[in-house]
Scaffold this active site. Sequence first.
Site, mmCIF file in Angstrom:
data_model
loop_
_atom_site.group_PDB
_atom_site.id
_atom_site.type_symbol
_atom_site.label_atom_id
_atom_site.label_comp_id
_atom_site.label_asym_id
_atom_site.label_seq_id
_atom_site.Cartn_x
_atom_site.Cartn_y
_atom_site.Cartn_z
ATOM 1 N N LYS A 48 -67.260 -62.369 -75.432
ATOM 2 C CA LYS A 48 -68.175 -61.232 -75.353
ATOM 3 C C LYS A 48 -68.508 -60.588 -76.690
ATOM 4 O O LYS A 48 -68.969 -59.450 -76.751
ATOM 5 C CB LYS A 48 -67.682 -60.149 -74.381
ATOM 6 C CG LYS A 48 -67.223 -60.647 -73.042
ATOM 7 C CD LYS A 48 -68.116 -61.720 -72.477
ATOM 8 C CE LYS A 48 -69.472 -61.200 -72.032
ATOM 9 N NZ LYS A 48 -70.337 -62.366 -71.659
ATOM 10 N N HIS A 99 -63.498 -70.050 -77.966
ATOM 11 C CA HIS A 99 -62.942 -68.697 -77.967
ATOM 12 C C HIS A 99 -61.457 -68.740 -78.342
ATOM 13 O O HIS A 99 -60.750 -67.748 -78.207
ATOM 14 C CB HIS A 99 -63.061 -68.058 -76.582
ATOM 15 C CG HIS A 99 -64.469 -67.769 -76.155
ATOM 16 N ND1 HIS A 99 -65.376 -67.128 -76.960
ATOM 17 C CD2 HIS A 99 -65.112 -68.008 -74.982
ATOM 18 C CE1 HIS A 99 -66.523 -67.002 -76.308
ATOM 19 N NE2 HIS A 99 -66.397 -67.533 -75.112
ATOM 20 N N SER A 129 -68.018 -55.020 -72.411
ATOM 21 C CA SER A 129 -68.775 -56.230 -72.097
ATOM 22 C C SER A 129 -67.906 -57.238 -71.331
ATOM 23 O O SER A 129 -68.362 -57.882 -70.383
ATOM 24 C CB SER A 129 -69.297 -56.851 -73.391
ATOM 25 O OG SER A 129 -70.099 -57.967 -73.107
ATOM 26 N N MET A 224 -84.191 -63.208 -75.437
ATOM 27 C CA MET A 224 -83.115 -64.059 -74.909
ATOM 28 C C MET A 224 -82.834 -63.749 -73.442
ATOM 29 O O MET A 224 -82.429 -64.622 -72.675
ATOM 30 C CB MET A 224 -81.845 -63.912 -75.744
ATOM 31 C CG MET A 224 -81.927 -64.679 -77.058
ATOM 32 S SD MET A 224 -80.432 -64.563 -78.048
ATOM 33 C CE MET A 224 -79.228 -65.434 -77.050
ATOM 34 N N GLY A 249 -76.705 -55.438 -74.586
ATOM 35 C CA GLY A 249 -76.915 -55.855 -75.976
ATOM 36 C C GLY A 249 -76.964 -54.698 -76.962
ATOM 37 O O GLY A 249 -77.753 -54.706 -77.894
#
Length: 285
Positions: A48, A99, A129, A224, A249
């Site tokens: 995230k 990650h 997030s 996006m 965002g």
Amino acid sequence: CLPMKPLSRPELFDFEGVSMVHYFTDNWEKVKNFQARPDDILIATYPKAGTTWVSYILDLLYFPIYMRVPFLESCFNLIPSGTELADNLPTSPRLIKTHLPVQLVPKSFWEQNSKIVYVARNAKDNAVSYFHFDRMNMVQPEPGDWNTFLQKFMEGKNVFGPWYDHVSGWWEKKQTYSNLLYMFYEDLVEDTGRELEHLCSFLGLSTPVQEREKITKGVQFDAMKQNKMTNYSTIPVMDFKISPFMRKGKVGDWKNHFTVAQNEQFDEVYKQKMKNTTVKFRTEI
Ligand code: A3P
């Protein structure tokens, strides 16, 4: 990756000292022995922090949109595993995302001196997030309510382990491994064009200004969010009715989630956990 196992919310367990779920460890032998190449570019982040954003930017810098960026350690039975996808990528360079905390990255990336782009995001927005992501993604553990999730975040009980160790571990690595660019989500939001320029110079790309301006426009949040290739709307394990992947965002959305008491507790824990690192974050811009 067990072919017939239905996808369901997994349990966290300790894996080499890091909290993990089986989706990212079932293919571990192959992940560990994954053969990096000198021209690979590894995109590394805590979940995230802006992975998709920077993957897309790199993708636009190098390839037409239909080329993919495999998720190295992933092992879902719906699509080929990350190592399989990466092994079969016809491109050079290959763009691969991970990650993993720095200590679990396959050693061949270091041996091959591959370029690595790490993206970090401030802990508060990253936690918010991650909470919404765990709510909507059926292959993540159940997050519980916001307060429950926040307590777990502070204890480091998230998939891929503690945020604190992740960002500071990669920060330490940068001091000795020169092929690592450490980027901040907040800088990307503040001035995407400037960050793109840094990225190009790190990669040794002389992408013309006009092309860079086009990319800067194409990777803005709204663009996006509308784009099926980047908004994850085609992934069946995500429930967009709960929360979209391209959610807000923003820098500072944590202010809409943290209570005053939660914020004070978080700052206290943060001070303690981050006392041995020099990495500094902005929680607003
Ligand atoms: P929010 O949930 O705060 O909206 P990752 O790709 O590492 O999973 O990170 C996802 C986070 O990055 C989400 O944050 C998502 O909205 C944000 N993000 C993705 N593309 C972005 C963009 N172009 N501009 C700003 N934020 C973006």
